[in-house]
Design a protein around this motif. Structure first.
Motif, mmCIF file in Angstrom:
data_model
loop_
_atom_site.group_PDB
_atom_site.id
_atom_site.type_symbol
_atom_site.label_atom_id
_atom_site.label_comp_id
_atom_site.label_asym_id
_atom_site.label_seq_id
_atom_site.Cartn_x
_atom_site.Cartn_y
_atom_site.Cartn_z
ATOM 1 N N LEU A 151 57.289 63.039 -35.802
ATOM 2 C CA LEU A 151 58.068 63.351 -34.827
ATOM 3 C C LEU A 151 57.878 65.093 -34.313
ATOM 4 N N TYR A 168 55.695 67.962 -20.463
ATOM 5 C CA TYR A 168 55.528 66.637 -21.145
ATOM 6 C C TYR A 168 54.146 66.126 -20.782
ATOM 7 N N LEU A 171 52.397 64.528 -23.728
ATOM 8 C CA LEU A 171 53.741 63.795 -24.602
ATOM 9 C C LEU A 171 52.963 62.715 -25.304
ATOM 10 N N PHE A 175 52.164 62.308 -29.192
ATOM 11 C CA PHE A 175 52.844 61.499 -30.245
ATOM 12 C C PHE A 175 51.853 60.390 -31.010
ATOM 13 N N PHE A 179 51.315 60.443 -35.108
ATOM 14 C CA PHE A 179 51.356 59.384 -35.712
ATOM 15 C C PHE A 179 50.141 58.797 -36.666
ATOM 16 N N PRO B 348 63.154 61.397 -22.826
ATOM 17 C CA PRO B 348 62.477 60.867 -23.995
ATOM 18 C C PRO B 348 63.055 61.425 -25.145
ATOM 19 N N THR B 352 65.308 59.839 -28.246
ATOM 20 C CA THR B 352 64.835 59.861 -29.633
ATOM 21 C C THR B 352 65.897 60.404 -30.703
ATOM 22 N N GLY B 364 64.269 56.186 -36.341
ATOM 23 C CA GLY B 364 64.128 57.367 -35.408
ATOM 24 C C GLY B 364 62.463 57.205 -35.044
ATOM 25 N N ALA B 365 61.436 57.111 -36.031
ATOM 26 C CA ALA B 365 60.168 57.298 -35.730
ATOM 27 C C ALA B 365 59.588 56.128 -34.708
ATOM 28 N N GLY B 368 61.106 56.815 -31.362
ATOM 29 C CA GLY B 368 60.452 57.800 -30.633
ATOM 30 C C GLY B 368 59.421 57.347 -29.961
ATOM 31 N N ILE B 369 58.567 56.395 -30.608
ATOM 32 C CA ILE B 369 57.408 55.870 -29.559
ATOM 33 C C ILE B 369 57.541 55.237 -28.819
ATOM 34 N N VAL B 372 59.010 57.343 -25.725
ATOM 35 C CA VAL B 372 57.952 57.943 -25.050
ATOM 36 C C VAL B 372 56.930 57.105 -24.282
#
Lengths: 394, 394
Positions: A151, A168, A171, A175, A179, B348, B352, B364-365, B368-369, B372
């Motif tokens: 994150l 953004y 964004l 992300f 990951f 977003p 998150t 949260g991970a 978060g995805i 978004v």
């Protein structure tokens, strides 16, 4: 549906960045182990600096600007980043750490992540607007994978470009790349250090005021660090015309300093001291010593990054502040870890997310305040001078 | 040093907002208890709607635009928000919930937080630029205190203004106000519901792809919700000229709908069902029913907010998606909780952070995805139509 096409692209950027970060982390473990087992390597730091300088002079002129080159390209896309950035920065960082420079690794991860991602834009003939996004995704993936914080990495790639604003546009790719990068590094069986904030009191007025006070100190130290490193660099450039001799001179000074104070505590990444700052009270001057060793190492042209030394400076400074402020040492260490970085890189939101990912949500509340305040008190020139000013801080 | 003057100001805004949120939460608990103990109150929903409509027609014309008025004032400061916004929205929300409308509370908290903060700008003769910042701090404090999530609240006040960009001008005041607001509500001994994501698998490729898939669904539902509510509102305005009759008509429809399906599950805040969505498998149509009840309630002019119903829609939809996706129901409930909101409010990063604060960093991970992706798939018209477009999503 346009957006979904970023999934394979950002994933690929993440895999490349995560692989490079895995290689970097393994090589730094090797360098650290070798240096600790062969203390005489430190005597070769000056010639090693000369080697790094010569490497960049003869092969790396086009990529010497490093992280700033990446940021500049994102703001104003001109030409694909040369692939050689990746091997040069990996090698330069390895040499710096093997022989005892005080440096970090995020600069390296950002450069490998972005330069590898940018290679994809050649066969794909990406338009400049899409190249920018891919570069940001590479930065995010590099940061996420080298620290194991997806994150924070995702937001870092957006937040580092400008002070005081965040757009953004990239964004989603950031992300995905973050990951993918983090997963890739873990898939290579590379693990990250765990830091433990052992006690977090419920937030109250005293806690908030203490976090503000700590944040002010963290921000001022972050500003001092960025300015000192730039000043060392400017001084070296003014007095040493032949670039490869600058890290040579820096190497001599670092070696003499280690011999003078009789400890290797402040060279390399300094992970053991960072870990200790979460567990026990440390000497209050630790942060200052690391500050000077790092400014000397990086200011004279060694390679690596600023961020792990900033973690060291912040966590030991936080630890020291527990003598003055009514918060537990390990919590203040965690707050300093992220907040000095937040001030120096001008990335308060990414730093807050990093605190949450590394130390948990409870510590994240304190760290969030410290990061925001540090950001406000660190001035407008951070460690990345290519960063633009989106909104003035005051 | 200018900055430090925001500490007392933002703290005061936080104390006002936090007190109003405490009053709101206590009044909603009372309304909910009364309604549950006296089911016949539902038969008065239509006349209650008429009362709300008359209240706003005769006393509230200047504040009827609600959250959108706040956002407009922040973009383009014209005149201090009338103080009456606070009692009117508190009363309107209380009535809505007492008689069984399906609504939330964040709209109320934003309006009380911002309108109370804005009163400070009269004696202090704040310049428009500073009034804007104080309004943003009030929004942050209201959001933070009503949900008990200071980090999410702080960023929400910055992020809600525009789609696709975030400016840090008010970063520090928003953080201070958010923490002060949250502390104030807690100091009034008002507690927040706890939601427990019971199992979070380590992030892997399947988990990421599942989060993307879930995020697409969450985003499309968020878009559908915002459009349906606007469409109901436009329809009511076209066919019912006298404004106070619109919530009257809405009240009749909601009452009939409850009688037709024979359950009060979808009226009010719906907290018990949200909590249940983290614990057990629920009917897959729960989200759709709540969607319709809320669009009908808010679209016809009842007062309250959209966000708690969005939490309900998201968490039950997430729960339902666990029939299709290989993630635990409670994790998908948590992801939906924040991600439908992220898509509908176009926030977003705040969403998150909310996931992290409510469910922990591991969940949260994933969240978060999902946030978004939901944000990207929810289109450009969310629940706040005064929101501007900073950067188009695609």
């Amino acid at each position: 549906m346009q957006l979904l096409r970023w999934i394979p692209l950002a994933t690929l950027a993440g895999i490349l960045a995560g692989t490079a970060s895995a290689l970097l982390l393994v090589s730094l473990n090797l360098a650290t182990t070798l240096r600790e087992n062969h203390p005489w390597l430190l005597y070769l730091l000056a010639p090693a600096g000369l080697v790094v300088g010569l490497l960049y002079r003869h092969f790396g002129a086009s990529v010497e600007a490093g992280s700033n080159l990446i940021i500049d390209e994102i703001h104003n896309p001109q030409a694909v980043i040369p692939l050689r950035m990746t091997p040069l920065i990996l090698l330069g960082t390895f040499i710096t750490h093997l022989f005892g420079g005080s440096a970090g690794r995020e600069g390296t991860a950002i450069q490998t992540g972005a330069s590898l991602a940018d290679q994809l834009s050649i066969p794909l003939r990406l338009a400049p607007a899409n190249r920018r996004i891919l570069l940001m995704a590479g930065v995010s993936a590099g940061f996420a994978s080298v620290f194991g914080t997806p994150l924070a990495g995702a937001v870092f790639g957006l937040e580092v470009l400008a002070i005081g604003s965040l757009s953004y546009e990239a964004l989603f790719p950031c992300f995905i790349a973050a990951f993918a990068g983090d997963l890739t590094t873990r898939a290579w069986h590379v693990h990250h250090t765990l830091y433990q904030v052992s006690s977090v009191p419920a937030v109250d007025v005293r806690g908030i005021l203490s976090s503000i006070a700590a944040g002010i100190v963290f921000g001022l130290i972050a500003m001092a660090f960025a300015r000192t490193t730039h000043a060392v660099s400017a001084f070296a450039k003014r007095h040493i015309a032949y670039a490869p001799l600058r890290p040579f001179a820096g190497g001599i000074l670092v070696t003499l300093a280690v011999l003078a104070i009789g400890t290797t505590r402040y060279i390399g990444l300094g992970i053991p001291t960072i870990v200790a700052s979460f567990q026990t009270r440390l000497p209050i001057y630790d942060f200052a010593a690391k500050f000077l060793f790092t400014a000397l190492t990086l200011g004279t042209g060694f390679k690596g990054g600023e961020v792990t030394p900033l973690f060291f400076i912040g966590s030991t400074l936080g630890n020291a502040l527990s003598n003055l402020l009514p918060l537990p040492p390990s919590l203040l260490a965690g707050m300093g870890f992220v907040a000095v970085f937040a001030g120096a890189a001008n990335t308060p939101i990414a730093s807050t997310l990093m605190a949450v990912e590394l130390f948990g949500a409870e510590a994240g509340a304190y760290a969030g305040i410290a990061c925001v305040v540090s950001y406000l008190f660190s001035g407008h020139s951070g460690i990345y001078h290519a960063q633009r000013i989106g909104n003035s801080k005051y």
